[in-house]
Motif scaffolding. Structure first.
Motif, PDB file in Angstrom:
ATOM      1  N   PHE A  58     -74.207 -51.714 -50.803  1.00 51.32           N
ATOM      2  CA  PHE A  58     -74.954 -52.929 -51.114  1.00 51.32           C
ATOM      3  C   PHE A  58     -75.164 -53.001 -52.619  1.00 51.32           C
ATOM      4  O   PHE A  58     -74.939 -52.032 -53.346  1.00 51.32           O
ATOM      5  CB  PHE A  58     -76.309 -52.935 -50.381  1.00 51.32           C
ATOM      6  CG  PHE A  58     -77.176 -51.752 -50.719  1.00 51.32           C
ATOM      7  CD1 PHE A  58     -78.113 -51.822 -51.752  1.00 51.32           C
ATOM      8  CD2 PHE A  58     -77.044 -50.560 -50.034  1.00 51.32           C
ATOM      9  CE1 PHE A  58     -78.894 -50.727 -52.083  1.00 51.32           C
ATOM     10  CE2 PHE A  58     -77.830 -49.463 -50.342  1.00 51.32           C
ATOM     11  CZ  PHE A  58     -78.754 -49.548 -51.375  1.00 51.32           C
ATOM     12  N   THR A  59     -75.615 -54.171 -53.096  1.00 48.51           N
ATOM     13  CA  THR A  59     -75.892 -54.368 -54.519  1.00 48.51           C
ATOM     14  C   THR A  59     -77.315 -54.867 -54.675  1.00 48.51           C
ATOM     15  O   THR A  59     -77.759 -55.740 -53.935  1.00 48.51           O
ATOM     16  CB  THR A  59     -74.918 -55.397 -55.135  1.00 48.51           C
ATOM     17  OG1 THR A  59     -73.579 -54.919 -54.959  1.00 48.51           O
ATOM     18  CG2 THR A  59     -75.179 -55.608 -56.619  1.00 48.51           C
ATOM     19  N   VAL A  60     -78.028 -54.294 -55.662  1.00 55.33           N
ATOM     20  CA  VAL A  60     -79.363 -54.757 -56.005  1.00 55.33           C
ATOM     21  C   VAL A  60     -79.348 -55.325 -57.416  1.00 55.33           C
ATOM     22  O   VAL A  60     -78.539 -54.927 -58.253  1.00 55.33           O
ATOM     23  CB  VAL A  60     -80.429 -53.634 -55.888  1.00 55.33           C
ATOM     24  CG1 VAL A  60     -80.609 -53.219 -54.438  1.00 55.33           C
ATOM     25  CG2 VAL A  60     -80.094 -52.439 -56.756  1.00 55.33           C
ATOM     26  N   GLY A  61     -80.280 -56.252 -57.658  1.00 59.23           N
ATOM     27  CA  GLY A  61     -80.445 -56.827 -58.985  1.00 59.23           C
ATOM     28  C   GLY A  61     -81.517 -56.071 -59.752  1.00 59.23           C
ATOM     29  O   GLY A  61     -81.807 -54.905 -59.472  1.00 59.23           O
ATOM     30  N   ALA A  62     -82.151 -56.740 -60.687  1.00 58.84           N
ATOM     31  CA  ALA A  62     -83.102 -56.101 -61.597  1.00 58.84           C
ATOM     32  C   ALA A  62     -84.523 -55.990 -61.062  1.00 58.84           C
ATOM     33  O   ALA A  62     -85.410 -55.555 -61.792  1.00 58.84           O
ATOM     34  CB  ALA A  62     -83.113 -56.874 -62.926  1.00 58.84           C
ATOM     35  N   LEU A  63     -84.779 -56.355 -59.820  1.00 54.19           N
ATOM     36  CA  LEU A  63     -86.124 -56.268 -59.260  1.00 54.19           C
ATOM     37  C   LEU A  63     -86.645 -54.839 -59.397  1.00 54.19           C
ATOM     38  O   LEU A  63     -86.040 -53.888 -58.900  1.00 54.19           O
ATOM     39  CB  LEU A  63     -86.124 -56.697 -57.787  1.00 54.19           C
ATOM     40  CG  LEU A  63     -87.484 -56.769 -57.108  1.00 54.19           C
ATOM     41  CD1 LEU A  63     -88.338 -57.887 -57.723  1.00 54.19           C
ATOM     42  CD2 LEU A  63     -87.306 -56.995 -55.611  1.00 54.19           C
ATOM     43  N   ALA A  64     -87.779 -54.657 -60.075  1.00 52.40           N
ATOM     44  CA  ALA A  64     -88.289 -53.326 -60.419  1.00 52.40           C
ATOM     45  C   ALA A  64     -88.498 -52.430 -59.203  1.00 52.40           C
ATOM     46  O   ALA A  64     -88.207 -51.235 -59.251  1.00 52.40           O
ATOM     47  CB  ALA A  64     -89.585 -53.454 -61.214  1.00 52.40           C
ATOM     48  N   GLU A  65     -88.986 -52.972 -58.086  1.00 54.22           N
ATOM     49  CA  GLU A  65     -89.258 -52.103 -56.935  1.00 54.22           C
ATOM     50  C   GLU A  65     -87.986 -51.580 -56.275  1.00 54.22           C
ATOM     51  O   GLU A  65     -88.048 -50.655 -55.461  1.00 54.22           O
ATOM     52  CB  GLU A  65     -90.155 -52.786 -55.916  1.00 54.22           C
ATOM     53  CG  GLU A  65     -89.554 -53.986 -55.245  1.00 54.22           C
ATOM     54  CD  GLU A  65     -90.600 -54.802 -54.521  1.00 54.22           C
ATOM     55  OE1 GLU A  65     -90.726 -54.630 -53.304  1.00 54.22           O
ATOM     56  OE2 GLU A  65     -91.284 -55.604 -55.179  1.00 54.22           O
ATOM     57  N   LEU A  66     -86.808 -52.128 -56.644  1.00 55.96           N
ATOM     58  CA  LEU A  66     -85.536 -51.646 -56.104  1.00 55.96           C
ATOM     59  C   LEU A  66     -84.639 -51.011 -57.153  1.00 55.96           C
ATOM     60  O   LEU A  66     -83.636 -50.374 -56.820  1.00 55.96           O
ATOM     61  CB  LEU A  66     -84.741 -52.802 -55.465  1.00 55.96           C
ATOM     62  CG  LEU A  66     -85.408 -53.650 -54.407  1.00 55.96           C
ATOM     63  CD1 LEU A  66     -84.440 -54.704 -53.899  1.00 55.96           C
ATOM     64  CD2 LEU A  66     -85.940 -52.793 -53.283  1.00 55.96           C
ATOM     65  N   ASN A  67     -84.972 -51.208 -58.447  1.00 57.21           N
ATOM     66  CA  ASN A  67     -83.991 -50.824 -59.457  1.00 57.21           C
ATOM     67  C   ASN A  67     -84.619 -50.556 -60.828  1.00 57.21           C
ATOM     68  O   ASN A  67     -84.038 -50.893 -61.850  1.00 57.21           O
ATOM     69  CB  ASN A  67     -82.915 -51.917 -59.562  1.00 57.21           C
ATOM     70  CG  ASN A  67     -81.658 -51.427 -60.238  1.00 57.21           C
ATOM     71  OD1 ASN A  67     -81.405 -50.241 -60.336  1.00 57.21           O
ATOM     72  ND2 ASN A  67     -80.868 -52.360 -60.708  1.00 57.21           N
TER      73      ASN A  67
ATOM     74  N   ASN B 141     -85.207 -48.848 -64.158  1.00 55.37           N
ATOM     75  CA  ASN B 141     -84.317 -48.001 -64.943  1.00 55.37           C
ATOM     76  C   ASN B 141     -84.758 -46.538 -64.884  1.00 55.37           C
ATOM     77  O   ASN B 141     -85.929 -46.229 -65.095  1.00 55.37           O
ATOM     78  CB  ASN B 141     -84.272 -48.482 -66.395  1.00 55.37           C
ATOM     79  CG  ASN B 141     -83.180 -47.802 -67.184  1.00 55.37           C
ATOM     80  OD1 ASN B 141     -82.107 -47.527 -66.657  1.00 55.37           O
ATOM     81  ND2 ASN B 141     -83.454 -47.516 -68.435  1.00 55.37           N
ATOM     82  N   SER B 142     -83.850 -45.643 -64.556  1.00 49.76           N
ATOM     83  CA  SER B 142     -84.024 -44.182 -64.490  1.00 49.76           C
ATOM     84  C   SER B 142     -84.871 -43.687 -63.321  1.00 49.76           C
ATOM     85  O   SER B 142     -85.015 -42.479 -63.142  1.00 49.76           O
ATOM     86  CB  SER B 142     -84.608 -43.634 -65.799  1.00 49.76           C
ATOM     87  OG  SER B 142     -83.749 -43.940 -66.868  1.00 49.76           O
ATOM     88  N   ALA B 143     -85.446 -44.568 -62.515  1.00 51.85           N
ATOM     89  CA  ALA B 143     -86.195 -44.144 -61.331  1.00 51.85           C
ATOM     90  C   ALA B 143     -85.209 -43.791 -60.216  1.00 51.85           C
ATOM     91  O   ALA B 143     -84.089 -44.295 -60.180  1.00 51.85           O
ATOM     92  CB  ALA B 143     -87.147 -45.241 -60.867  1.00 51.85           C
TER      93      ALA B 143
ATOM     94  N   ASN C 243     -80.908 -48.714 -62.649  1.00 51.99           N
ATOM     95  CA  ASN C 243     -80.395 -48.983 -63.994  1.00 51.99           C
ATOM     96  C   ASN C 243     -81.060 -50.201 -64.638  1.00 51.99           C
ATOM     97  O   ASN C 243     -80.731 -50.563 -65.755  1.00 51.99           O
ATOM     98  CB  ASN C 243     -78.871 -49.134 -63.982  1.00 51.99           C
ATOM     99  CG  ASN C 243     -78.385 -50.350 -63.221  1.00 51.99           C
ATOM    100  OD1 ASN C 243     -79.170 -51.227 -62.844  1.00 51.99           O
ATOM    101  ND2 ASN C 243     -77.085 -50.420 -62.983  1.00 51.99           N
ATOM    102  N   GLY C 244     -81.964 -50.866 -63.934  1.00 49.12           N
ATOM    103  CA  GLY C 244     -82.683 -52.007 -64.493  1.00 49.12           C
ATOM    104  C   GLY C 244     -81.892 -53.300 -64.539  1.00 49.12           C
ATOM    105  O   GLY C 244     -82.412 -54.324 -64.964  1.00 49.12           O
ATOM    106  N   GLY C 245     -80.650 -53.293 -64.099  1.00 48.20           N
ATOM    107  CA  GLY C 245     -79.804 -54.498 -64.102  1.00 48.20           C
ATOM    108  C   GLY C 245     -79.172 -54.688 -62.738  1.00 48.20           C
ATOM    109  O   GLY C 245     -79.812 -54.479 -61.706  1.00 48.20           O
ATOM    110  N   THR C 246     -77.901 -55.035 -62.701  1.00 49.60           N
ATOM    111  CA  THR C 246     -77.159 -55.122 -61.447  1.00 49.60           C
ATOM    112  C   THR C 246     -76.646 -53.735 -61.112  1.00 49.60           C
ATOM    113  O   THR C 246     -76.072 -53.056 -61.956  1.00 49.60           O
ATOM    114  CB  THR C 246     -75.986 -56.115 -61.574  1.00 49.60           C
ATOM    115  OG1 THR C 246     -76.523 -57.399 -61.887  1.00 49.60           O
ATOM    116  CG2 THR C 246     -75.190 -56.192 -60.291  1.00 49.60           C
TER     117      THR C 246
END
Length: 183
Positions: free
Chosen positions: A75-84, A86-88, A5-8
């Motif tokens: 678990f929770t991920v932040g906005a780091l692109a390789e983990l989160n 948006n839409s991937a 989602n690109g955020g939390t």
């Protein structure tokens, strides 16, 4: 699996609190790296399975927007692109330890270590500081491990895989390399 989602982004419904999480994008072309986090080192400390030794990022990286929490049901991920991104879509592989760490003291030639061991005793995460000499490391398992994945977090060395089924105990495989076993 989950969608970024690109955020939390809280990933729940796993049924347990993971002690080791390895995440990889299934759809984003870039960044396309693994993010590997464990409860022994804590959140926001990332390793990767696939970064080459000459990339400059093959050692442990501080990622404040990477995996930010191990929850009781995921678990929770932040906005780091390789983990989160948006839409991937992402695949997250999780392993259950004991949901906590234990210290194993030094004894004779054994180095002190910090471990998280699965309740069944078939899996452990181990952190230790090397001595530069041949030694043993406490792992918390009741028998010798059959498979060990090793990563020096302070250097850009590749992951090494030791397996009792290789032709010699001195042989290992490089995780991000298709070469034959070497010693």
């Amino acid at each position: 699996t989950y969608t970024g989602n690109g955020g939390t982004n809280a990933i729940t419904g796993t049924g347990f609190q993971p002690d080791l999480v390895a995440i990889k994008s299934k759809s984003a072309a870039s960044p396309n790296d693994w993010g590997v986090y464990d409860a022994v080192r804590g959140t926001e400390k990332q390793l990767s399975f696939n970064l080459p030794a000459n990339s400059g990022d093959a050692d442990e990286q501080a990622e404040s927007t990477g995996l930010t929490a191990f929850g009781s049901d995921g678990f929770t991920v932040g906005a780091l692109a390789e983990l989160n991104t948006n839409s991937a879509t992402f695949a997250a592989y999780q392993w259950l330890g004991q949901n906590g760490t234990t210290s194993i003291g030094a004894s004779g030639s054994r180095l002190a270590s910090t471990v998280s061991v699965a309740e069944a005793g078939h899996f452990s995460i181990v952190s230790y500081t090397g001595s530069g000499a041949n030694t043993t490391v406490g792992h918390g398992l009741s028998i010798a491990p059959q498979l060990v994945l090793y990563k020096n977090r302070d250097t850009s060395d590749e992951w090494s895989i030791y397996c009792e089924f290789l032709s010699s105990a001195a042989n290992f495989l490089a995780f991000d390399n298709d070469a034959q076993a070497t010693d």
